[in-house]
Design an enzyme around this catalytic site. Structure first.
Site, mmCIF file in Angstrom:
data_model
loop_
_atom_site.group_PDB
_atom_site.id
_atom_site.type_symbol
_atom_site.label_atom_id
_atom_site.label_comp_id
_atom_site.label_asym_id
_atom_site.label_seq_id
_atom_site.Cartn_x
_atom_site.Cartn_y
_atom_site.Cartn_z
ATOM 1 N N ARG A 70 28.001 71.243 58.756
ATOM 2 C CA ARG A 70 27.111 72.410 58.511
ATOM 3 C C ARG A 70 25.773 72.561 59.257
ATOM 4 N NH1 ARG A 70 25.755 72.847 53.636
ATOM 5 N NH2 ARG A 70 26.963 70.835 52.940
ATOM 6 N N TYR A 198 32.864 74.456 63.743
ATOM 7 C CA TYR A 198 33.025 73.573 62.526
ATOM 8 C C TYR A 198 33.343 74.433 61.244
ATOM 9 C CZ TYR A 198 32.113 70.548 58.821
ATOM 10 O OH TYR A 198 32.307 70.032 57.424
ATOM 11 N N LYS A 207 32.286 78.195 52.163
ATOM 12 C CA LYS A 207 30.922 78.395 51.580
ATOM 13 C C LYS A 207 30.223 79.313 51.775
ATOM 14 C CE LYS A 207 30.830 73.850 51.086
ATOM 15 N NZ LYS A 207 30.978 73.290 49.805
ATOM 16 N N HIS A 227 29.865 75.545 42.957
ATOM 17 C CA HIS A 227 30.269 74.559 43.779
ATOM 18 C C HIS A 227 30.614 73.287 43.043
ATOM 19 C CE1 HIS A 227 28.876 71.371 47.160
ATOM 20 N NE2 HIS A 227 29.864 71.719 47.343
ATOM 21 N N SER A 249 27.043 67.177 47.648
ATOM 22 C CA SER A 249 28.133 66.665 48.911
ATOM 23 C C SER A 249 28.213 65.117 48.797
ATOM 24 C CB SER A 249 27.732 67.300 50.058
ATOM 25 O OG SER A 249 27.680 68.768 49.983
ATOM 26 N N CYS A 251 29.273 62.926 47.052
ATOM 27 C CA CYS A 251 29.418 62.162 45.486
ATOM 28 C C CYS A 251 30.595 61.872 44.736
ATOM 29 C CB CYS A 251 28.101 62.836 44.623
ATOM 30 S SG CYS A 251 26.777 62.497 45.124
ATOM 31 N N ASP A 278 36.160 71.609 45.307
ATOM 32 C CA ASP A 278 34.980 72.066 45.781
ATOM 33 C C ASP A 278 34.263 73.286 45.126
ATOM 34 O OD1 ASP A 278 33.040 71.650 47.721
ATOM 35 O OD2 ASP A 278 33.939 73.283 48.815
ATOM 36 N N ARG A 370 37.608 65.586 58.978
ATOM 37 C CA ARG A 370 38.168 66.009 57.973
ATOM 38 C C ARG A 370 39.636 66.224 58.151
ATOM 39 N NH1 ARG A 370 34.603 68.720 53.969
ATOM 40 N NH2 ARG A 370 32.569 68.056 54.833
HETATM 41 C C1 OXD Z 1 30.143 70.375 51.548
HETATM 42 C C2 OXD Z 1 31.733 70.573 51.664
HETATM 43 O O1 OXD Z 1 29.458 70.184 52.430
HETATM 44 O O2 OXD Z 1 32.503 70.721 50.816
HETATM 45 O O3 OXD Z 1 29.698 70.338 50.506
HETATM 46 O O4 OXD Z 1 32.161 70.599 52.901
HETATM 47 MN MN MN Z 2 31.163 71.077 48.972
#
Ligand code: OXD
Ligand code: MN
Length: 585
Positions: A70, A198, A207, A227, A249, A251, A278, A370
Site C-alpha cells: 500500500r 497491488y 481498505k 480494522h 499491521s 502483529c 482483517d 501474499r
Molecule cells: C494491512 C493489510 O496492510 O491487511 O493491514 O494488508
Molecule cells: Mn489489515
C-alpha cells in the site's frame, strides 16, 4: 445480462469514455467465466498456472517490483473541507483530485478490456452489507475480488433499478509510481485508484470501501467499520463468546483469528471459530448489543512466516483455489517463501522472475508477498459466515507491540476508558521497519492509515456508540510482545494466547477474578489457566507488572499525540487522560 439501473449504466459509459477500453465485459461470477479469464491471463502472462496435481485451482502472479505494498503517501481523502479529513490523513480537494485523476485515467485502457465487477461487502442482501461496482482493466483484480467479496449477477439483482452503490474505478495505467494515486471521495461515495496493481491499493472493496469509506459511512449512519479480526471462542459448555480485536499491521491478526488451542485447553473442550482476519463491521441491534460481520469473503494474507507451526489452519486452506502473489515459484510449479514449511528448495524463480538459489542474501519472496484464499476453505471457519445478522460481540481487544510498559492483558474500567485505551494504542518499530528501532508509533484502534475522516470525530463516534448500547462489550488490551532484560519474549504466543482469551471471555461472563490497578483490571497469576505451560519462575509476574514510572512517561506521549487534534478532540478523552494521571499519582 440486462442492466436496469440507469445511473449505473450512464456512469459506466462515462468512465469508459474517459479510459477508452477496447471493450466492456460485465462480470457474472460464474465458474465458466473464471476459467475463461484464467485462460486469457495464462496466454498473456498476467498469471501462471501452478501445478494442478499438488495445488489444484491455484495460480501465480507477480506485480511490478515498484508496486508491492500500500502506498500511504499517495493515498488521499478528498473531502470538501480539509478539516473533515483531519490531521492524520493526506487531503486533496475533490476538484483537484478529480482533475488529477482524470489526466491519469485518460486513455489508460486503450487496447484493454474494462471489466465491470458488481460486488457486495457482507452477505448479499444483509442490512449490514454495502454494494460496490469496481471498473478495472486487470484480470488479476477480477479474480481476487471473486475470492475476497461476493460478486456477480446476484449483486446486480439486489441493486435493482436504483439501489445505492460505491463507484470504484481502477486502472493499472502504466504502473508508474510517479503516476499513481489512490483517491477517496467519501462525500460522493467514490474511489479512484490508478497506476497500481497491488492488492491493498486495487481491491477496492477492502481498505478503500470497507475501512475508509466504511468508517465515514459508519459515522454518518451510526455503526462501526473497524480494522479488526473477529473470532469465536467455544468453551467446554458449548457457549461461544465472540471477540473483535484490532492490532496494527504485522502483529499477527491472521494467526490469532485461526489459532489452534494448546493441548490442555483442547482437552478441556475449547474450540476456535474464525469469522474474519482483517475487517469488522459492527452494528447495535434492538437487544442493545453490538453485532459484527466480516464484510470480506476471503483472506489476503502475508505469506512469509506462515507455516504449519505458526498457522496450520491457513496452511490447510491455501492448498487449493488460491492466488499466490510475489512468492518463490519452484521448479515443479509449486510455491515457497521465507519462513515457510521446510525444506528450503534448492532452486526456483524469485518474486522478480530471476533464478534463485538459497544461501545468498536475496529474498526468494517479497516480505509482503501474499496469498488470496476463499475463507470457506479455512478448517476453523465459522458456520455463520453467511448469517445476515453476524455474531454478538462480548469483548473488544486492542493490542500493540510493546517491549515494556503494557502488561500481557488488562481490562478497561468502562467503555469510555476502553475508547481511551484504543485511542492511545501504539506499537514499537521492529528491525523490519524503516525508522528508529523501539520508537513508538501511535496507531489508534489500528486505524491510522484507514480512518476516512477526522480521527477526533472518530473518537467521538466511538464514545457515542457506547452510550447507545444497553450492554456494550467489555474492552481489553493485550501485549504478546513484552521482553526480558535480554530482549527475549516473555510470552510464548501463538496457540498459548488462548489462555489470555479464556480469561477475557470469563471476565465478560463475570466468572473469574482480577486485581484493580491504575491502568485497569489485571489478572492475578492464579486467574489464568497456565497448566502445562511451565514458564520459568517469575515470568508471569514480569508479564503482569505495571511500572508507574514508565506509565507516567507514557502519559506525556499521550498528551503530545492528542494535541494535534486541537479543540475537536472530545472532552471525554481529556477527562480519561486526567483520571489516569490521578490514578498513577
Ligand atoms: C494491512 C493489510 O496492510 O491487511 O493491514 O494488508
Ligand atoms: Mn489489515
Amino acid at each position: 445480462m440486462i442492466i436496469k439501473h440507469k445511473k449505473l449504466l450512464s456512469w459506466v459509459k462515462e468512465m469508459a469514455a474517459l479510459c477508452k477500453p477496447d471493450k466492456i465485459v460485465w462480470i457474472d461470477g460464474t465458474e465458466e467465466e473464471k476459467r475463461r479469464l484464467e485462460q486469457e491471463a495464462f496466454r498473456t502472462g498476467e498469471l501462471i498456472e501452478l501445478n494442478q496435481e499438488k495445488l489444484p485451482g491455484c495460480v501465480y502472479h507477480r506485480t511490478s517490483p515498484t508496486d508491492v505494498a500500500r502506498t500511504e503517501h499517495l493515498t488521499f481523502i478528498c473531502t470538501k473541507k480539509k478539516s473533515d479529513a483531519g490531521p492524520t490523513n493526506n487531503w486533496m480537494s475533490p476538484k483537484e483530485a478529480f482533475e488529477k485523476g482524470r489526466q491519469l485515467f485518460k486513455n489508460s485502457m486503450v487496447g484493454r478490456t474494462m471489466y465491470v465487477i458488481p460486488f457486495s461487502m457482507g452477505p448479499v442482501g444483509s442490512a449490514f452489507s454495502k454494494i460496490g461496482i469496481e471498473l478495472t482493466d486487470s484480470i488479476y483484480v477480477v479474480l481476487n475480488m471473486r475470492i475476497m467479496t461476493r460478486i456477480g449477477s446476484a449483486v446486480l439483482e439486489r441493486l435493482g433499478k436504483d439501489g445505492e452503490f460505491t463507484k470504484g474505478l481502477h486502472s493499472k495505467a502504466d504502473l508508474d509510481p510517479n503516476r499513481r494515486l489512490i483517491l477517496h471521495f467519501p462525500e460522493e461515495n467514490t474511489i479512484w485508484s490508478v497506476g497500481s496493481g497491488y492488492g491493498g491499493n486495487v481491491l477496492l472493496g477492502k481498505k478503500c470501501l470497507s475501512l475508509r469509506l466504511g468508517s465515514f459511512l459508519g459515522n454518518k449512519e451510526g455503526w462501526l467499520a473497524e480494522h479488526m479480526l473477529i473470532m469465536g471462542i467455544e468453551d467446554p459448555s458449548g457457549y461461544i463468546g465472540y471477540i473483535a480485536a484490532a492490532f496494527p499491521s504485522a502483529c499477527g491478526k491472521t494467526n490469532l483469528a485461526m489459532l489452534i488451542p494448546p493441548e490442555g485447553l483442547k482437552k478441556k473442550g475449547y474450540r476456535i471459530w474464525t469469522v474474519g482476519d482483517d475487517i469488522a463491521w459492527m452494528r447495535i441491534d434492538t437487544d442493545g448489543q453490538l453485532w459484527a460481520v466480516n464484510p470480506e469473503a476471503g483472506f489476503f494474507g502475508v505469506a512469509p512466516g506462515t507455516n504449519s507451526k505458526t498457522n496450520p489452519n491457513m496452511m490447510a486452506a491455501i492448498r487449493s483455489n488460491t492466488i499466490y502473489t510475489n512468492v518463490l515459484l519452484k521448479m515443479d510449479k509449486t510455491v515457497w517463501w521465507e519462513g515457510g514449511d521446510p525444506p528450503v528448495p534448492d532452486e526456483g524463480i524469485d518474486w522478480q522472475g530471476r533464478p534463485w538459489r538459497p544461501g545468498t542474501d536475496v529474498l526468494s519472496s517479497h516480505p509482503n508477498s501474499r496469498f488470496t484464499v476463499p475463507a470457506r476453505q479455512c478448517p476453523s471457519i465459522t458456520n455463520r459466515m453467511e448469517h445476515h445478522h453476524g455474531v454478538p460481540i462480548s469483548a473488544i481487544i486492542f493490542g500493540g507491540r510493546r517491549a515494556r510498559l503494557a502488561p500481557l492483558v488488562y481490562e478497561a474500567f468502562t467503555w469510555r476508558h476502553g475508547v481511551y485505551m484504543g485511542a492511545t494504542m501504539a506499537s514499537e518499530r521492529t528491525a523490519a521497519q524503516y525508522g528508529k528501532q523501539g520508537e513508538v508509533r501511535r496507531d489508534p484502534m489500528a486505524m491510522l492509515p484507514f480512518c476516512g475522516y477526522n480521527m477526533a470525530d472518530y473518537f467521538k463516534h466511538w464514545l457515542q456508540m457506547g452510550k447507545r448500547m444497553a450492554r456494550p462489550p467489555k474492552v481489553f488490551h493485550v501485549n504478546w510482545f513484552r521482553t526480558d532484560e535480554n530482549g527475549d519474549y516473555l510470552w510464548p504466543g501463538f496457540g498459548e494466547n488462548l489462555r489470555v482469551l479464556e480469561w477475557v471471555i470469563d471476565r465478560c461472563r463475570a466468572g473469574v477474578g482480577a486485581a484493580e490497578s491504575p491502568i485497569g483490571y489485571v489478572p492475578r497469576v492464579e486467574d489464568l489457566d497456565l497448566n502445562g505451560l511451565n514458564l520459568p519462575n517469575g515470568t508471569m509476574d514480569k508479564l503482569l507488572e505495571i511500572n508507574k514510572i514508565e506509565w507516567k512517561e507514557e502519559l506525556k506521549d499521550h498528551r503530545e499525540f492528542f494535541k494535534m487534534f486541537g479543540k475537536r478532540l472530545p472532552k471525554e478523552i481529556w477527562d480519561e487522560y486526567r483520571a489516569l494521571e490521578k490514578r498513577l499519582a
